[in-house]
Each structure stands twice: as structure tokens, then as C-alpha cells.
Design a protein around this motif. Sequence first.
Motif, short mmCIF file in Angstrom:
data_model
loop_
_atom_site.label_atom_id
_atom_site.label_comp_id
_atom_site.label_asym_id
_atom_site.label_seq_id
_atom_site.Cartn_x
_atom_site.Cartn_y
_atom_site.Cartn_z
N ASN A 1 0.84 -1.38 0.00
CA ASN A 1 -0.24 0.07 -0.08
C ASN A 1 0.95 1.32 0.01
OD1 ASN A 1 0.15 -1.35 2.68
ND2 ASN A 1 -0.47 0.42 3.35
N GLN A 2 0.67 1.96 -0.99
CA GLN A 2 1.61 3.12 -1.13
C GLN A 2 1.11 4.23 -2.29
OE1 GLN A 2 4.88 4.80 -0.43
NE2 GLN A 2 6.00 2.84 -0.87
N LEU A 3 1.48 5.35 -2.08
CA LEU A 3 1.36 6.56 -3.10
C LEU A 3 2.25 6.55 -4.05
CD1 LEU A 3 -1.05 8.89 -3.56
CD2 LEU A 3 0.83 10.16 -2.44
N TYR A 4 1.93 6.09 -5.25
CA TYR A 4 2.93 6.11 -6.50
C TYR A 4 2.78 7.42 -7.54
CZ TYR A 4 3.93 1.07 -5.23
OH TYR A 4 4.24 -0.01 -4.31
N LEU A 5 4.01 7.82 -7.84
CA LEU A 5 4.21 8.89 -8.96
C LEU A 5 4.67 7.90 -10.17
CD1 LEU A 5 4.14 11.59 -10.01
CD2 LEU A 5 6.50 11.64 -9.40
N SER A 6 4.00 8.08 -11.34
CA SER A 6 4.37 7.63 -12.46
C SER A 6 4.68 8.66 -13.65
CB SER A 6 3.30 6.65 -13.01
OG SER A 6 3.09 5.48 -12.06
N ILE A 7 5.74 8.74 -14.33
CA ILE A 7 6.05 9.45 -15.29
C ILE A 7 6.70 8.77 -16.53
CG2 ILE A 7 8.25 10.06 -14.20
CD1 ILE A 7 7.55 13.00 -15.37
N GLY A 8 6.09 8.94 -17.80
CA GLY A 8 6.74 8.31 -18.94
C GLY A 8 6.15 8.94 -20.22
N ILE A 9 6.03 8.34 -21.15
CA ILE A 9 5.58 8.50 -22.64
C ILE A 9 4.58 7.68 -23.08
CG2 ILE A 9 7.74 9.93 -23.09
CD1 ILE A 9 8.78 7.31 -24.76
N VAL A 10 3.67 8.32 -24.10
CA VAL A 10 2.81 7.50 -24.59
C VAL A 10 2.69 8.00 -26.02
CG1 VAL A 10 0.31 7.19 -24.91
CG2 VAL A 10 1.21 7.64 -22.41
#
Length: 253
Positions: free
Chosen positions: A230-239
Motif C-alpha cells: 500500500n503506497q502512493l505512487y508517482l508514474s512518469i513516462g511517454i505514450v
Amino acid sequence: MKSKILLSALLLMLSGSVFAQTDSTAVTPATKKYTSGFAVFAEFGLLSNNSFTDMRKQLKLLGTEPFGSLMSSIVLAKRMESDRWISEHRLILMNSTKPNNEVDKKRASLWGVGLGFNFGPKLVNTPKWNVFIPIGVDAMFYKLGIKSNYSASLTKVISSPASYQAVKLYTGSLNLNAGIGVDYKTGIMPKHFDKFYISSKLAYHLPVVTTGQWRGENVQVTDVDTFKPNQLYLSIGIVMTPKSKHGKWGGMN
């Protein structure tokens, strides 16, 4: 309580999707068309996690160098979107291992692999921005390994091979997640891509089902807490949506 809230939100989103598909008067042919692309994300945990921290502390007490303190993943995804909706099928590769080639020193590694699905509506859809609410579920499998890279004579290895085998323990969990996502539509490389986004998400992952204690091939470990990510996640990337004559997919009908 958190699991009930997330589960209720997920059911509402899915029921809204079914309504959108069956109500032919509410959508136009333009909104029924999906474009399909692929995405790559780096995902990082932003909060401390008790089960993760306790495992690292216990490994230290047992004279074992613990795995890294950051929960991070590489996520490969297939993105499908219309003017109003976004969905992603996800392959998650999690790794908290610290590289170390020292001989005769015990050290632990933690990695995971899983499959997931996100789905949600767009709150904003302009020529430059998407803002959307992703809600979904991930099924994860985790492995805890402990090895030492022992140095020993061939005679010792042959006479007692079990003494030089690495410890391998396994567990799993089913995680609900919900948050908010933002796409910036860059327009990079228009000759090759219909869409090229810089994308980010902030989402909370809540495990609702786990397989229980860590297990090996012939053992169940009783004094190590179940891993609950259980965690707050930050995702960053490209689509990216490559140019194709068949870039349009029939959707929602």
C-alpha cells in the motif's frame, strides 16, 4: 474502509462504461472510435511502507544487507483512448535490488512482476492536455531472494551443495489503485506518431487480497510479515501512437 471505497468507485466506473456502450443516443460515432498506442512509465513509491520497512530492519538484524529502500517499477502498457475515455493494459516489473558483487556477504533482493488494467474518464481533453481519473487493479507476484556468492572449494560444494543454495521466497497480492493522470500532448515526430504524450499519474495502491506469509518450495516462513505494497505512487513516462492506416479501433459498441 479504504478497500470498500476503492472497490465501490471501480464498480461505478465499470457500470458507467456499460451504460455508455448501450446508450446509442448519448454518444456520436466520433466518440466510439479508439486509437491504440503503447506507453513506458517509471513508477516510484512516495510514502514509507510499514511491511517494506520492517522486512529491511529484520534482514539487518539477521546480518543480511537489505534490498533498496525505494519501491520502484518499470511499467509497459498498451494505451487505448477515445475522446472521453482512457484504458491501459499494464505489465509491471518491480525491482528494489541493490547491485553488489561482494563475496561471502549475505544480501537480499526483492523483485516483482504483475499484470494490471486501468480505466477511466477524461475530465479535460484539449489540443494540449488530457486530465483523467484512472481506476484499476493489479495482480502482483513477488520474490524475496537472499544469496552470498560464497567462495568455497569444489570438494565442499560437492559434499554439501544445499549449504550454498540461495534462499528464494514468494508471495503475491491483488491491488486496487485509483488516482489522477495528466497527459501533455507534445506533437513530437508527427511523421511517425499520430500522438506523442508526456504522461504522469499520481495513484494510491491498496492491496485487498494477499497470499499470506512468504513461502518457499518446501517451507512457510512464520516470522516475516506479509508484504503489502500500500503506497502512493508517482508514474512518469511517454505514450506513443504510431501512424497507421489501421490506427482506429471499433470501440464501445
